[in-house]
Design a protein around this motif. Sequence first.
Motif, PDB file in Angstrom:
ATOM      1  N   SER A   2       0.837  -1.177   0.000  1.00 46.68           N
ATOM      2  CA  SER A   2       0.000   0.000   0.000  1.00 46.68           C
ATOM      3  C   SER A   2       0.873   1.228   0.000  1.00 46.68           C
ATOM      4  O   SER A   2       2.076   1.162   0.263  1.00 46.68           O
ATOM      5  CB  SER A   2      -0.903   0.019   1.234  1.00 46.68           C
ATOM      6  OG  SER A   2      -0.153   0.375   2.362  1.00 46.68           O
ATOM      7  N   GLN A  23      -0.666  -1.142  -7.385  1.00 48.32           N
ATOM      8  CA  GLN A  23      -1.789  -0.742  -6.537  1.00 48.32           C
ATOM      9  C   GLN A  23      -3.070  -1.433  -6.982  1.00 48.32           C
ATOM     10  O   GLN A  23      -3.827  -1.945  -6.165  1.00 48.32           O
ATOM     11  CB  GLN A  23      -1.977   0.776  -6.565  1.00 48.32           C
ATOM     12  CG  GLN A  23      -0.840   1.558  -5.942  1.00 48.32           C
ATOM     13  CD  GLN A  23      -0.588   1.177  -4.493  1.00 48.32           C
ATOM     14  OE1 GLN A  23       0.459   0.630  -4.175  1.00 48.32           O
ATOM     15  NE2 GLN A  23      -1.539   1.423  -3.620  1.00 48.32           N
ATOM     16  N   LEU A  24      -3.332  -1.418  -8.279  1.00 50.97           N
ATOM     17  CA  LEU A  24      -4.560  -2.042  -8.781  1.00 50.97           C
ATOM     18  C   LEU A  24      -4.567  -3.542  -8.490  1.00 50.97           C
ATOM     19  O   LEU A  24      -5.605  -4.112  -8.134  1.00 50.97           O
ATOM     20  CB  LEU A  24      -4.709  -1.786 -10.279  1.00 50.97           C
ATOM     21  CG  LEU A  24      -5.024  -0.345 -10.669  1.00 50.97           C
ATOM     22  CD1 LEU A  24      -5.079  -0.199 -12.189  1.00 50.97           C
ATOM     23  CD2 LEU A  24      -6.361   0.104 -10.070  1.00 50.97           C
ATOM     24  N   TYR A  27      -5.624  -4.315  -4.947  1.00 47.58           N
ATOM     25  CA  TYR A  27      -7.051  -4.217  -4.633  1.00 47.58           C
ATOM     26  C   TYR A  27      -7.798  -5.521  -4.936  1.00 47.58           C
ATOM     27  O   TYR A  27      -8.913  -5.732  -4.441  1.00 47.58           O
ATOM     28  CB  TYR A  27      -7.711  -3.082  -5.421  1.00 47.58           C
ATOM     29  CG  TYR A  27      -7.131  -1.717  -5.172  1.00 47.58           C
ATOM     30  CD1 TYR A  27      -6.535  -1.387  -3.960  1.00 47.58           C
ATOM     31  CD2 TYR A  27      -7.177  -0.733  -6.153  1.00 47.58           C
ATOM     32  CE1 TYR A  27      -5.994  -0.139  -3.738  1.00 47.58           C
ATOM     33  CE2 TYR A  27      -6.654   0.536  -5.938  1.00 47.58           C
ATOM     34  CZ  TYR A  27      -6.054   0.823  -4.738  1.00 47.58           C
ATOM     35  OH  TYR A  27      -5.529   2.060  -4.527  1.00 47.58           O
ATOM     36  N   GLU A  28      -7.213  -6.371  -5.789  1.00 47.28           N
ATOM     37  CA  GLU A  28      -7.805  -7.676  -6.120  1.00 47.28           C
ATOM     38  C   GLU A  28      -9.220  -7.555  -6.680  1.00 47.28           C
ATOM     39  O   GLU A  28     -10.087  -8.383  -6.411  1.00 47.28           O
ATOM     40  CB  GLU A  28      -7.812  -8.596  -4.880  1.00 47.28           C
ATOM     41  CG  GLU A  28      -6.418  -8.916  -4.379  1.00 47.28           C
ATOM     42  CD  GLU A  28      -6.426  -9.869  -3.196  1.00 47.28           C
ATOM     43  OE1 GLU A  28      -7.452  -9.939  -2.504  1.00 47.28           O
ATOM     44  OE2 GLU A  28      -5.401 -10.556  -2.983  1.00 47.28           O
ATOM     45  N   GLN A  29      -9.458  -6.525  -7.461  1.00 42.47           N
ATOM     46  CA  GLN A  29     -10.766  -6.345  -8.088  1.00 42.47           C
ATOM     47  C   GLN A  29     -10.726  -6.638  -9.581  1.00 42.47           C
ATOM     48  O   GLN A  29     -11.765  -6.736 -10.232  1.00 42.47           O
ATOM     49  CB  GLN A  29     -11.257  -4.906  -7.870  1.00 42.47           C
ATOM     50  CG  GLN A  29     -11.538  -4.587  -6.415  1.00 42.47           C
ATOM     51  CD  GLN A  29     -12.642  -5.458  -5.854  1.00 42.47           C
ATOM     52  OE1 GLN A  29     -13.742  -5.496  -6.374  1.00 42.47           O
ATOM     53  NE2 GLN A  29     -12.335  -6.178  -4.777  1.00 42.47           N
ATOM     54  N   TYR A  50     -12.353   2.184  -5.821  1.00 47.09           N
ATOM     55  CA  TYR A  50     -10.910   2.031  -5.985  1.00 47.09           C
ATOM     56  C   TYR A  50     -10.307   3.209  -6.751  1.00 47.09           C
ATOM     57  O   TYR A  50      -9.134   3.533  -6.564  1.00 47.09           O
ATOM     58  CB  TYR A  50     -10.608   0.683  -6.634  1.00 47.09           C
ATOM     59  CG  TYR A  50     -11.057  -0.430  -5.717  1.00 47.09           C
ATOM     60  CD1 TYR A  50     -10.341  -0.722  -4.565  1.00 47.09           C
ATOM     61  CD2 TYR A  50     -12.240  -1.113  -5.947  1.00 47.09           C
ATOM     62  CE1 TYR A  50     -10.775  -1.689  -3.674  1.00 47.09           C
ATOM     63  CE2 TYR A  50     -12.683  -2.086  -5.058  1.00 47.09           C
ATOM     64  CZ  TYR A  50     -11.952  -2.369  -3.924  1.00 47.09           C
ATOM     65  OH  TYR A  50     -12.389  -3.314  -3.035  1.00 47.09           O
ATOM     66  N   THR A  53      -9.847   5.660  -3.942  1.00 50.31           N
ATOM     67  CA  THR A  53      -8.742   5.191  -3.102  1.00 50.31           C
ATOM     68  C   THR A  53      -7.402   5.457  -3.781  1.00 50.31           C
ATOM     69  O   THR A  53      -6.460   5.970  -3.164  1.00 50.31           O
ATOM     70  CB  THR A  53      -8.890   3.679  -2.833  1.00 50.31           C
ATOM     71  OG1 THR A  53     -10.151   3.432  -2.200  1.00 50.31           O
ATOM     72  CG2 THR A  53      -7.764   3.168  -1.938  1.00 50.31           C
ATOM     73  N   LEU A  54      -7.336   5.140  -5.054  1.00 50.26           N
ATOM     74  CA  LEU A  54      -6.084   5.308  -5.790  1.00 50.26           C
ATOM     75  C   LEU A  54      -5.693   6.784  -5.876  1.00 50.26           C
ATOM     76  O   LEU A  54      -4.517   7.130  -5.767  1.00 50.26           O
ATOM     77  CB  LEU A  54      -6.224   4.691  -7.181  1.00 50.26           C
ATOM     78  CG  LEU A  54      -4.959   4.566  -8.025  1.00 50.26           C
ATOM     79  CD1 LEU A  54      -3.841   3.862  -7.274  1.00 50.26           C
ATOM     80  CD2 LEU A  54      -5.272   3.822  -9.323  1.00 50.26           C
TER      81      LEU A  54
ATOM     82  N   ALA B 112     -13.320  -3.000   1.382  1.00 50.05           N
ATOM     83  CA  ALA B 112     -12.672  -1.854   0.742  1.00 50.05           C
ATOM     84  C   ALA B 112     -12.604  -0.662   1.683  1.00 50.05           C
ATOM     85  O   ALA B 112     -11.710   0.187   1.563  1.00 50.05           O
ATOM     86  CB  ALA B 112     -13.430  -1.458  -0.524  1.00 50.05           C
ATOM     87  N   SER B 115      -9.583   0.795   3.995  1.00 52.13           N
ATOM     88  CA  SER B 115      -8.505   1.662   3.494  1.00 52.13           C
ATOM     89  C   SER B 115      -8.575   3.042   4.136  1.00 52.13           C
ATOM     90  O   SER B 115      -9.532   3.791   3.909  1.00 52.13           O
ATOM     91  CB  SER B 115      -8.622   1.804   1.974  1.00 52.13           C
ATOM     92  OG  SER B 115      -7.833   2.889   1.533  1.00 52.13           O
TER      93      SER B 115
END
Lengths: 91, 206
Positions: A2, A23-24, A27-29, A50, A53-54, B112, B115
């Motif tokens: 992270s 980073q992506l 996230y495991e998405q 995400y 978040t990113l 999620a 975070s």
Amino acid sequence: MSSTEHDKVAATEESIAQWLMDQLAFYEQIDPETITPDAPLSEMELDSIYVLTLCTEIEDAYDLEVDASIFAEHGTLREVAAELASRAADG
Amino acid sequence: MTAATISSPLALDARGTAAIAGHAVHWRLGTVPGASRADLSALARAWLEEIVNARDLFAWNGLTRASATAKPRPRNAPDADVSISHSSTMLLVGACADARIGVDIEAGPFRAFDSPALVRRMCTPHESTTAQSLDDDARRRYLARVWTSKEAQTKATGTGLVTDFRTLDSGARPHFPLQPFEAHLAVADRDAVLHAHTLVLEDSRD
């Protein structure tokens, strides 16, 4: 990995692109095999959670102000990385 | 696979109408085991067409986008609006004949929202304080409630993530019925005032 594990990271287009991909993947998405510098962002279907978040993690890692529009205005992670590298250089 | 070939039964299928700021928002929520994003997108359009036609809301001519990143809106129905959200295998759609609307759903377990970066970016100071006062499970669910409220509101305005979520009040309260998702419906009225409605299924009320 992270962004909290990073101090300010090197801000070249290549390094930023790799950092974005890492980073992506974290996230495991998204199927990690589809995360490449030149994959169309529109096909990755980034979830808005995400994306936001990113954006914050980019700000933490590169000391840049970023909003979510950067992912709408650029077609690939490489293009996003180039924009961020340019901003960092102008810093 | 398209909506027409989805044969597995819905693990959850609920529908209803919410009166929000004087506007009727018709919604349907379901869980489609094994569904891909493409499946859910196709199913969403089928559900919207069914809702619009069954309730005679407006003439259904499909959906269109003003740009690649704009949300889909009803074609040739300028007063009407629709909204689609999916999370994991859960799908929520909404339709309204006379107002701009947004819907949003997040399926549990809401990890999620662990975070810190996301929480800093999405909460007002009051929401952050509230989140910090909760234990882990309640905090995740509260933040999912905050998030879906803001997502629904900004879908209604059409501004999406351009809106700074840190300045947008979710109206969320940390009181939770037991359901496997958090979801909101929202209406932007003619004065651009936003109204958010927490979606709670009848058999989940406590």
